[in-house]
Design a protein around this motif. Sequence first.
Motif, PDB file in Angstrom:
ATOM      1  N   ALA A 635      30.432  16.582  31.430  1.00 26.53           N
ATOM      2  CA  ALA A 635      30.622  18.007  31.677  1.00 26.53           C
ATOM      3  C   ALA A 635      32.027  18.273  32.188  1.00 26.53           C
ATOM      4  O   ALA A 635      32.635  17.431  32.850  1.00 26.53           O
ATOM      5  CB  ALA A 635      29.597  18.493  32.695  1.00 26.53           C
ATOM      6  N   ALA A 636      32.586  19.422  31.856  1.00 24.70           N
ATOM      7  CA  ALA A 636      33.936  19.797  32.300  1.00 24.70           C
ATOM      8  C   ALA A 636      33.938  20.021  33.804  1.00 24.70           C
ATOM      9  O   ALA A 636      32.930  20.453  34.372  1.00 24.70           O
ATOM     10  CB  ALA A 636      34.382  21.050  31.575  1.00 24.70           C
ATOM     11  N   PRO A 637      35.076  19.733  34.457  1.00 26.09           N
ATOM     12  CA  PRO A 637      35.155  19.971  35.907  1.00 26.09           C
ATOM     13  C   PRO A 637      34.910  21.450  36.204  1.00 26.09           C
ATOM     14  O   PRO A 637      35.245  22.325  35.402  1.00 26.09           O
ATOM     15  CB  PRO A 637      36.589  19.562  36.257  1.00 26.09           C
ATOM     16  N   LYS A 638      34.352  21.658  37.333  1.00 28.91           N
ATOM     17  CA  LYS A 638      34.045  23.031  37.726  1.00 28.91           C
ATOM     18  C   LYS A 638      35.324  23.801  38.030  1.00 28.91           C
ATOM     19  O   LYS A 638      36.220  23.303  38.707  1.00 28.91           O
ATOM     20  CB  LYS A 638      33.146  23.019  38.953  1.00 28.91           C
ATOM     21  N   VAL A 639      35.486  24.995  37.499  1.00 28.50           N
ATOM     22  CA  VAL A 639      36.649  25.853  37.718  1.00 28.50           C
ATOM     23  C   VAL A 639      36.230  27.017  38.602  1.00 28.50           C
ATOM     24  O   VAL A 639      35.240  27.694  38.309  1.00 28.50           O
ATOM     25  CB  VAL A 639      37.215  26.366  36.382  1.00 28.50           C
ATOM     26  N   THR A 640      36.975  27.243  39.642  1.00 27.12           N
ATOM     27  CA  THR A 640      36.665  28.346  40.544  1.00 27.12           C
ATOM     28  C   THR A 640      37.159  29.650  39.933  1.00 27.12           C
ATOM     29  O   THR A 640      38.309  29.758  39.517  1.00 27.12           O
ATOM     30  CB  THR A 640      37.335  28.135  41.905  1.00 27.12           C
ATOM     31  N   ARG A 641      36.307  30.652  39.852  1.00 25.80           N
ATOM     32  CA  ARG A 641      36.659  31.952  39.307  1.00 25.80           C
ATOM     33  C   ARG A 641      36.720  32.957  40.447  1.00 25.80           C
ATOM     34  O   ARG A 641      35.896  32.930  41.357  1.00 25.80           O
ATOM     35  CB  ARG A 641      35.635  32.405  38.263  1.00 25.80           C
ATOM     36  N   THR A 642      37.688  33.867  40.322  1.00 23.92           N
ATOM     37  CA  THR A 642      37.870  34.884  41.359  1.00 23.92           C
ATOM     38  C   THR A 642      37.604  36.261  40.786  1.00 23.92           C
ATOM     39  O   THR A 642      37.404  36.435  39.576  1.00 23.92           O
ATOM     40  CB  THR A 642      39.306  34.838  41.916  1.00 23.92           C
ATOM     41  N   THR A 643      37.676  37.258  41.646  1.00 22.08           N
ATOM     42  CA  THR A 643      37.487  38.649  41.214  1.00 22.08           C
ATOM     43  C   THR A 643      38.557  39.055  40.206  1.00 22.08           C
ATOM     44  O   THR A 643      38.287  39.769  39.226  1.00 22.08           O
ATOM     45  CB  THR A 643      37.537  39.588  42.428  1.00 22.08           C
ATOM     46  N   ASP A 644      39.785  38.573  40.415  1.00 21.22           N
ATOM     47  CA  ASP A 644      40.870  38.914  39.478  1.00 21.22           C
ATOM     48  C   ASP A 644      40.561  38.412  38.078  1.00 21.22           C
ATOM     49  O   ASP A 644      40.902  39.077  37.075  1.00 21.22           O
ATOM     50  CB  ASP A 644      42.195  38.309  39.965  1.00 21.22           C
ATOM     51  N   ASP A 645      39.925  37.228  37.973  1.00 23.27           N
ATOM     52  CA  ASP A 645      39.571  36.699  36.652  1.00 23.27           C
ATOM     53  C   ASP A 645      38.623  37.656  35.930  1.00 23.27           C
ATOM     54  O   ASP A 645      38.776  37.939  34.730  1.00 23.27           O
ATOM     55  CB  ASP A 645      38.906  35.325  36.792  1.00 23.27           C
ATOM     56  N   TYR A 646      37.620  38.157  36.622  1.00 20.92           N
ATOM     57  CA  TYR A 646      36.653  39.069  36.010  1.00 20.92           C
ATOM     58  C   TYR A 646      37.308  40.405  35.631  1.00 20.92           C
ATOM     59  O   TYR A 646      37.001  41.002  34.596  1.00 20.92           O
ATOM     60  CB  TYR A 646      35.475  39.313  36.962  1.00 20.92           C
ATOM     61  N   LEU A 647      38.253  40.894  36.465  1.00 23.10           N
ATOM     62  CA  LEU A 647      38.921  42.165  36.169  1.00 23.10           C
ATOM     63  C   LEU A 647      39.805  42.049  34.932  1.00 23.10           C
ATOM     64  O   LEU A 647      39.874  42.956  34.099  1.00 23.10           O
ATOM     65  CB  LEU A 647      39.763  42.615  37.370  1.00 23.10           C
ATOM     66  N   ARG A 648      40.531  40.909  34.801  1.00 22.29           N
ATOM     67  CA  ARG A 648      41.375  40.722  33.611  1.00 22.29           C
ATOM     68  C   ARG A 648      40.534  40.681  32.337  1.00 22.29           C
ATOM     69  O   ARG A 648      40.897  41.248  31.311  1.00 22.29           O
ATOM     70  CB  ARG A 648      42.193  39.431  33.757  1.00 22.29           C
ATOM     71  N   GLU A 649      39.386  40.003  32.402  1.00 19.59           N
ATOM     72  CA  GLU A 649      38.513  39.939  31.218  1.00 19.59           C
ATOM     73  C   GLU A 649      37.986  41.319  30.857  1.00 19.59           C
ATOM     74  O   GLU A 649      37.887  41.685  29.688  1.00 19.59           O
ATOM     75  CB  GLU A 649      37.348  38.978  31.485  1.00 19.59           C
ATOM     76  N   ARG A 650      37.693  42.103  31.858  1.00 19.28           N
ATOM     77  CA  ARG A 650      37.155  43.444  31.600  1.00 19.28           C
ATOM     78  C   ARG A 650      38.192  44.349  30.968  1.00 19.28           C
ATOM     79  O   ARG A 650      37.894  45.131  30.056  1.00 19.28           O
ATOM     80  CB  ARG A 650      36.673  44.062  32.920  1.00 19.28           C
ATOM     81  N   ASP A 651      39.457  44.257  31.436  1.00 18.39           N
ATOM     82  CA  ASP A 651      40.514  45.132  30.925  1.00 18.39           C
ATOM     83  C   ASP A 651      41.159  44.597  29.654  1.00 18.39           C
ATOM     84  O   ASP A 651      42.007  45.267  29.043  1.00 18.39           O
ATOM     85  CB  ASP A 651      41.600  45.319  31.992  1.00 18.39           C
ATOM     86  N   GLY A 652      40.788  43.365  29.239  1.00 15.08           N
ATOM     87  CA  GLY A 652      41.396  42.768  28.055  1.00 15.08           C
ATOM     88  C   GLY A 652      42.837  42.398  28.268  1.00 15.08           C
ATOM     89  O   GLY A 652      43.650  42.408  27.340  1.00 15.08           O
ATOM     90  N   SER A 653      43.219  42.117  29.483  1.00  9.34           N
ATOM     91  CA  SER A 653      44.613  41.822  29.825  1.00  9.34           C
ATOM     92  C   SER A 653      44.719  40.435  30.412  1.00  9.34           C
ATOM     93  O   SER A 653      43.779  39.934  31.035  1.00  9.34           O
ATOM     94  CB  SER A 653      45.131  42.854  30.829  1.00  9.34           C
ATOM     95  N   ASP A 654      45.852  39.787  30.208  1.00  9.52           N
ATOM     96  CA  ASP A 654      46.094  38.465  30.785  1.00  9.52           C
ATOM     97  C   ASP A 654      46.900  38.556  32.069  1.00  9.52           C
ATOM     98  O   ASP A 654      47.341  37.531  32.625  1.00  9.52           O
ATOM     99  CB  ASP A 654      46.841  37.561  29.791  1.00  9.52           C
ATOM    100  N   LYS A 655      47.146  39.782  32.560  1.00  5.83           N
ATOM    101  CA  LYS A 655      47.946  39.941  33.772  1.00  5.83           C
ATOM    102  C   LYS A 655      47.184  39.417  34.972  1.00  5.83           C
ATOM    103  O   LYS A 655      45.997  39.613  35.068  1.00  5.83           O
ATOM    104  CB  LYS A 655      48.273  41.419  33.971  1.00  5.83           C
TER     105      LYS A 655
END
Length: 655
Positions: A635-655
């Motif tokens: 299995a791939a190592p666990k990656v910590t996701r933050t609120t900013d990660d979810y916001l970028r995915e929602r807006d379709g932006s890589d900023k």
Amino acid sequence: MPLDAKAVAKALGAAPPDKTFTHLCRSQLEAYRAALAGGEPLLVACGQEAPLFQELAAAAGGEAPLCVDIRDRAGWSDDAKACAPKMAALLAEASLAIEATPSVTLTSEGRVLVLGKGQVALDAARRLGAERAVTCLLLPGHDADLVPPPVRGLGLFSGKPTKASGYLGAFSLSVSDIAGASPSARGALAFDAPVGERSLSADVVLDLSGETPLLSARDGWLAVKPGDAVALEKALAEIGVLVGEFEKPRWIRIDAALCAHSRNGQIACTRCLDVCPSGALTPKGDAATVDAHLCDGHGLCASTCPTGAIQFDVPAGNGLYKRLAALLETYGSGGGRRPVVLLHDAEHGAEMISALARFGHGLPAAVLPLAIPAVAALGPDLLLTALAKGAARVVVLVDPKRRDDLAPLRAAASLANRVVAALGWTSDVLVEVEADPVALGGLLAKQHGQGVDPAAEFLVLGGKRQTMSLALAHLHRHAPSPIEALDLELGDPFGAIAVDQAKCTLCMACVGACPAKALSGHPDKPSLGLLEANCVQCGLCRVTCPEKAVTLVPRLTFTSLAKTRQILKEEEPYPCVRCGKPFASKSAIERMVERMSTHSMFAQPGRLDLIRMCEDCRVVAQYELEERARPLAGAAPKVTRTTDDYLRERDGSDK
């Protein structure tokens, strides 16, 4: 008949009468009219002239009197001079205010469906069709040379009935290959081509097929053998009055919480369903339910119900016990000794008593007749109560036409007889099927035992189990030969259970299934307890137990042990192997570990310990095991996701 009015009054606790009237219906009629004018409720000790007394009361605008027969049941007897206590008892019983019985309404417009194969069915339909809406259904194999009526005043069909349902005023019959009568047929009756399956409805059905009826016996379905002309005429006369609204009693009531039919899909008790002759009882969830429109008041269900979930409710409440108590207590107050209670129906039994009075020796002075709506409804509760209240013998007179209904009644009588005999009493219960008044008189004159002394005075306020408990306690308390316990037979409604210690895991499935609250757990540790006084031997615990560890033990325990919680199995709780908190029974965990030890899901090291953990620890341990297993599976190592990660995915932006 000889009449000691002073002795009767004394037994009733009333002042002696100034005058005794012996001819109120004729020469002393004015005395009756004067009593009517007084405005007080009247009780007239005459059954024969009841219509006259009621007619005179109606003409005077007064309340109809209560008319009670003390002649056929007491005065016309070889023992008439000793019948004052019985006369008083009969008057006291008749004077009781009994709760009104709830009723159900049936409505019939008089539509008749006639079934048959021969000319007799066609002729019966034609006769009824003169005043009623009539349909005649000729069954397969009907006569080929039937003569059609000259005027078609009725529906005429041929076909095969496949099923039927309903009750008076609402019958429905499914018919396959149904065909209408050909209107152009000359000579013998002929039918058009069949049109498939149709449904016929009617308020009343006259079944002249001579075959087993599609429905069990019930109001409105009249089955007559086609060759019995007398029975046919009676049926036609009865159909003539089956128009309008009819009130019938709600014969029984059911307490679903006490019903032992099933739990969680496991069926245990079907006694009421097995004996109901009218098909009025059906399962609904875990309990039986009754269709009051179909119920004809046979009473078999109430007699055989072990828990008291079904109560025969005519008279309503505990009216029958009140009448029984009034008879026995008033008879004793008047100096009567060793009473014999004669339980009978209102038709056959009353006719037998009248014939015995007119043409035989009459009822003995000690025999107290009590008319009841359904003899088959009698259970051990009423029989034991009668014996506890001093009856030296209880005789149940059964109409020979109802001899097929006797199994539950005989079982109840057998139980009562075994109990009193084991305690040393000489009282007994007899169930007699008799149609000969002379034979009945001989039976009642036979020597009988001594009644219970002192007689019980308890009031019946509870249900079947509470009533039996009061009666049994009194019989045991004063018993000539008291015993601690009596072994019973399978099917008797008392007992205990035995638990196989090696099989039982204290899962408590039996506790949840028990409808009588006989089984219980413990709030602090794994423990299975039994309150034997509550056990009805329904078997729900046995069929529910997943380990098949329960065995029924029919017995009747008279001591306080029956009302004390007995521990059937108890053990220390199993501690969680992670936190030490007790969370289950030791045997349940060990049994589960044993069964799962070879299962592939628990092959990974440490997985079997999940079963040995409490709920909270099991969640944590499960997560830890999954974490350890990830690298092994690539299995791939666990990656910590933050609120900013979810916001970028929602807006379709890589900023």
